[in-house]
Design an enzyme around this catalytic site. Structure first.
Site, PDB file in Angstrom:
ATOM      1  NE  ARG A  64      -2.183  -7.556   1.814  1.00 38.74           N
ATOM      2  CZ  ARG A  64      -3.084  -7.164   0.642  1.00 38.74           C
ATOM      3  NH1 ARG A  64      -1.808  -6.746   0.465  1.00 38.74           N
ATOM      4  NH2 ARG A  64      -4.319  -6.700   0.061  1.00 38.74           N
ATOM      5  CE  LYS A 130       5.438  -9.997  -0.427  1.00 36.77           C
ATOM      6  NZ  LYS A 130       4.153 -10.241  -0.011  1.00 36.77           N
ATOM      7  NE  ARG A 258       1.405  -7.658 -10.608  1.00 34.67           N
ATOM      8  CZ  ARG A 258       1.718  -9.047 -10.198  1.00 34.67           C
ATOM      9  NH1 ARG A 258       1.463  -9.136  -9.390  1.00 34.67           N
ATOM     10  NH2 ARG A 258       3.011  -9.228 -10.844  1.00 34.67           N
TER      11      ARG A 258
HETATM   12  C1  BTN Z   1       2.217 -11.538   2.732  1.00 34.99           C
HETATM   13  O1  BTN Z   1       2.981 -10.910   1.711  1.00 34.99           O
HETATM   14  O2  BTN Z   1       0.971 -11.841   1.612  1.00 34.99           O
HETATM   15  C2  BTN Z   1       1.808 -11.575   3.673  1.00 34.99           C
HETATM   16  C3  BTN Z   1       3.131 -13.097   4.469  1.00 34.99           C
HETATM   17  C4  BTN Z   1       2.771 -13.185   5.619  1.00 34.99           C
HETATM   18  C5  BTN Z   1       3.991 -14.499   5.791  1.00 34.99           C
HETATM   19  C6  BTN Z   1       3.651 -14.479   7.385  1.00 34.99           C
HETATM   20  S1  BTN Z   1       5.159 -15.586   7.914  1.00 34.99           S
HETATM   21  C7  BTN Z   1       4.219 -15.704   9.766  1.00 34.99           C
HETATM   22  C8  BTN Z   1       3.278 -15.476   9.270  1.00 34.99           C
HETATM   23  N1  BTN Z   1       1.911 -16.890   9.511  1.00 34.99           N
HETATM   24  C9  BTN Z   1       1.616 -16.869   8.022  1.00 34.99           C
HETATM   25  O3  BTN Z   1       1.701 -18.044   8.085  1.00 34.99           O
HETATM   26  N2  BTN Z   1       1.818 -15.752   7.467  1.00 34.99           N
HETATM   27  C10 BTN Z   1       2.545 -14.977   8.151  1.00 34.99           C
END
Ligand code: BTN
Length: 264
Positions: A64, A130, A258
């Protein structure tokens, strides 16, 4: 530790028959830039709802707010699912909250029955570190790509603020089983979300809300705000009691929350 390789038969063995009928394609890649990027292009090519892509490694995994998602080979789950819906009949603005509950349920079914936490808008935590993240993306209003990353065996040295399933359970991770449980949850619960909205997921969220009643700092739109988290409302917005005692409702988008202790 070497995790088991992704295997279609083993994954499908953990998906119930009714949900298997909703799984319209399962692509397993060795290496991809990002399963989400790949799935967004499959969506443009007209692939059906219920198509899934998994990869052993992502070279440009995305998180994100434009962050990179650490994605070494074989270590974790990198999963994207394409979901199509009628935009005139479905408001999916709070889908990320429901998906976080679906991921939590898959982890519970896997055997992590204590200690899972949800952090608004869509992180899964354990012991305030996390464990999994969710990235929802779309290129038009008729579909969404649901990207999920679950940490199975990340080195704590690489990401000290992360935790993984191996560290939590102390056992070798049954990666295919967990992916199967995850897909089973998504394929079972997404139609429910489209029909009923957030309501069926709301209690689970509240029960696991790691921010509830805690001092938090909100970052978004170049501004910082401190207040007390008061849970989420039925729209999935975070309720923040500001320093004047007023309650504000914050939409996810570009905002991130946070715990105040985290920042000290
Ligand atoms: C976050 O918490 O910031 C979101 C992370 C999301 C990661 C997943 S892995 C599969 C899919 N492909 C990506 O490039 N991102 C999501």
């Amino acid at each position: 530790m070497q995790n088991e390789s992704l295997n279609r038969e083993q994954i499908c063995a953990s998906i119930e028959q009714t949900q298997l009928e909703q799984l319209k394609g399962l692509e397993i890649l060795e290496v991809v830039d990002s399963t989400n990027t790949h799935m967004l292009s499959l969506a443009k090519q007209g692939m059906p709802s219920g198509t899934v892509c998994l990869a052993e490694q992502q070279t440009a995994g995305r998180g994100r707010l434009g962050r990179e998602w650490y994605s070494p080979f074989g270590a974790n789950i990198y999963c994207s699912l394409l979901w199509r819906f009628n935009p005139e009949r479905a408001d999916i603005s709070n889908l990320s909250i429901a998906v976080a509950v679906m991921v939590l349920n898959a982890l519970r079914q896997y055997g992590i029955t204590q200690g899972l936490q949800l952090k608004w808008p869509n992180d899964i935590w354990f012991a305030e570190r996390k464990l999994a993240g969710i990235l929802l993306e779309r290129s038009d209003a008729s579909h969404v790509v649901i990207g999920i990353g679950i940490n199975l065996d990340v080195s704590a040295a690489a990401q000290p603020e992360w935790i993984d399933v191996h560290e939590i359970t102390g056992c070798a991770v049954r990666r295919n089983h967990l992916v199967g449980l995850l897909l089973n949850q998504l394929l079972l619960q997404l139609p429910r979300y489209v029909a009923e909205g957030l309501q069926p997921f709301w209690n689970d969220w509240r029960h696991h809300d790691v921010l509830l009643d805690k001092p938090i700092m909100i970052n978004g739109g170049g501004q910082q705000q401190i207040g007390i988290a008061c849970g989420i409302n039925h729209l999935g917005e975070l309720l923040l009691q500001n320093q004047s005692g007023e309650i504000e409702a914050l939409r996810c988008g570009e905002v991130s929350a946070r715990l105040v202790e985290e920042t000290q």
